[in-house]
Design an enzyme around this catalytic site. Structure first.
Site, PDB file in Angstrom:
ATOM      1  N   PRO A   2     -24.972  14.161  -1.634  1.00 37.53           N
ATOM      2  CA  PRO A   2     -24.060  13.137  -2.161  1.00 37.53           C
ATOM      3  C   PRO A   2     -23.617  12.335  -1.274  1.00 37.53           C
ATOM      4  O   PRO A   2     -23.232  12.636   0.066  1.00 37.53           O
ATOM      5  CB  PRO A   2     -22.877  14.282  -2.717  1.00 37.53           C
ATOM      6  CG  PRO A   2     -23.509  15.604  -2.612  1.00 37.53           C
ATOM      7  CD  PRO A   2     -24.722  15.479  -1.427  1.00 37.53           C
ATOM      8  N   GLU A   3     -23.714  11.135  -1.659  1.00 36.60           N
ATOM      9  CA  GLU A   3     -23.106  10.057  -0.800  1.00 36.60           C
ATOM     10  C   GLU A   3     -21.785   9.540  -1.434  1.00 36.60           C
ATOM     11  O   GLU A   3     -21.232   9.946  -2.442  1.00 36.60           O
ATOM     12  CB  GLU A   3     -24.140   8.877  -0.617  1.00 36.60           C
ATOM     13  CG  GLU A   3     -25.530   9.343  -0.209  1.00 36.60           C
ATOM     14  CD  GLU A   3     -26.375   8.397   0.449  1.00 36.60           C
ATOM     15  OE1 GLU A   3     -25.794   7.169   0.773  1.00 36.60           O
ATOM     16  OE2 GLU A   3     -27.415   8.671   0.541  1.00 36.60           O
ATOM     17  N   LYS A  51     -16.662  10.801   2.008  1.00 35.42           N
ATOM     18  CA  LYS A  51     -17.349  11.782   1.275  1.00 35.42           C
ATOM     19  C   LYS A  51     -16.518  13.084   0.922  1.00 35.42           C
ATOM     20  O   LYS A  51     -16.864  14.102   0.710  1.00 35.42           O
ATOM     21  CB  LYS A  51     -18.623  12.076   1.963  1.00 35.42           C
ATOM     22  CG  LYS A  51     -19.754  11.030   2.021  1.00 35.42           C
ATOM     23  CD  LYS A  51     -20.961  11.666   2.373  1.00 35.42           C
ATOM     24  CE  LYS A  51     -21.640  10.506   3.679  1.00 35.42           C
ATOM     25  NZ  LYS A  51     -22.852  11.178   4.308  1.00 35.42           N
ATOM     26  N   ARG A 251     -31.008  12.540   8.959  1.00 34.70           N
ATOM     27  CA  ARG A 251     -31.677  11.635   9.882  1.00 34.70           C
ATOM     28  C   ARG A 251     -32.755  10.878   9.359  1.00 34.70           C
ATOM     29  O   ARG A 251     -33.058   9.767  10.067  1.00 34.70           O
ATOM     30  CB  ARG A 251     -32.186  12.370  11.307  1.00 34.70           C
ATOM     31  CG  ARG A 251     -30.853  13.089  11.961  1.00 34.70           C
ATOM     32  CD  ARG A 251     -31.460  13.516  13.560  1.00 34.70           C
ATOM     33  NE  ARG A 251     -30.407  14.333  14.017  1.00 34.70           N
ATOM     34  CZ  ARG A 251     -30.769  15.494  14.166  1.00 34.70           C
ATOM     35  NH1 ARG A 251     -31.976  16.135  13.750  1.00 34.70           N
ATOM     36  NH2 ARG A 251     -29.719  16.303  14.715  1.00 34.70           N
TER      37      ARG A 251
END
Ligand SMILES: [Zn+2]
Length: 262
Positions: A2-3, A51, A251
């Site tokens: 989730p962003e 977030k 990443r």
């Protein structure tokens, strides 16, 4: 993962179910707060910051949650149970609804006056009422030797970007993820672009950065490793780029070596 836009939508769902009603039950399934009980208290509001989620309740308390990699909040009609196998961390229920926090990465209960201990480090929230691009640029510029790819994920610079919006913002800006902050002439346009992408997606379920909502066409580079760039046909590259404390999955970076030259 989730962003900021997904967390924003989660806050809206929690507000619709919980705001202004007394809790009939709370169940913290984390050892530190196992004995905490919020039943009888009215929920004032839930807000998102980057977030992070802050659910403020009567009596000056705040429940802080963070979805991290796999977390979610389910909102079900009262009495319903979560599907078996869900790792439930927190339940907040009222007479009509039950909100179930599943696989939450963080759960805290703090005095509302001390929320800053948990979210005070965050840079400007891309979807917050106080979004401040100049402040985001100022914070990004504090470490000029950092790569833009790392700096956009660092929530102390600006809050809400994860791997999808990082990759898509950099593609649309024509910037290699490995470009150093000091070599980027117009950081304001980068942060403004990121904010517009999140803003455009905050009310819809799917993340769409291309303007094309059809399955498989929603992103420029994210999740498209080795497929041809939609602009130039060059195979999209895949790499790993993240700062200290970044999980391996966070990443992941995709970019077009031609459209985003080093
Ligand atoms: Zn390209």
């Amino acid at each position: 993962m989730p962003e900021g836009d997904a967390v924003y939508r989660t806050a809206a769902r929690l507000r619709a179910a919980l705001d202004g009603r007394p809790l009939t039950r709370s169940d913290f399934r984390v050892p530190r707060y196992a004995s905490a009980d919020l039943s009888g208290r009215i929920v004032l509001e839930t807000v998102s910051m980057g977030k992070h989620l802050l659910t403020r309740v009567e009596g000056g308390l705040t429940v802080h949650t963070h979805l991290r990699m796999e977390g979610s909040w389910r909102v079900l009609p009262a009495g319903r149970r979560p599907p078996p196998g869900d790792v439930v961390r927190l339940v907040l229920a009222n007479a009509s609804w039950v909100a179930i926090g599943v696989r939450l990465g963080m759960v805290d209960l703090v005095p509302t006056a001390q929320e800053d201990r948990l979210v005070g480090h965050l840079g400007p929230d891309l979807l917050g009422p106080g979004w401040d691009p100049a402040e985001a640029v100022r914070r990004l510029s504090r470490a000029p030797d950092t790569t833009i790819g790392e700096a956009l994920l660092d929530q102390r610079n600006l809050a809400g970007i994860g791997t999808i919006y990082r990759a898509e913002t950099l593609f649309l800006s024509g910037l290699s993820p490995w470009r150093r902050i000091r070599d980027i002439p117009d950081l304001t346009s980068v942060v403004t672009r990121a904010q517009r992408l999140l803003e455009a997606n905050k009310s819809r379920a799917a993340t769409v950065t291309t303007g094309d909502t059809r399955p498989g066409r929603t992103t420029w580079v994210y999740g498209r490793g080795s497929r041809p760039c939609r602009r130039c046909g060059t195979p999209i590259a895949t790499g790993a780029l993240g700062g200290p404390g970044t999980a391996a999955k966070e990443r992941l970076i995709n970019w077009c070596p031609h459209c985003q030259p080093q």
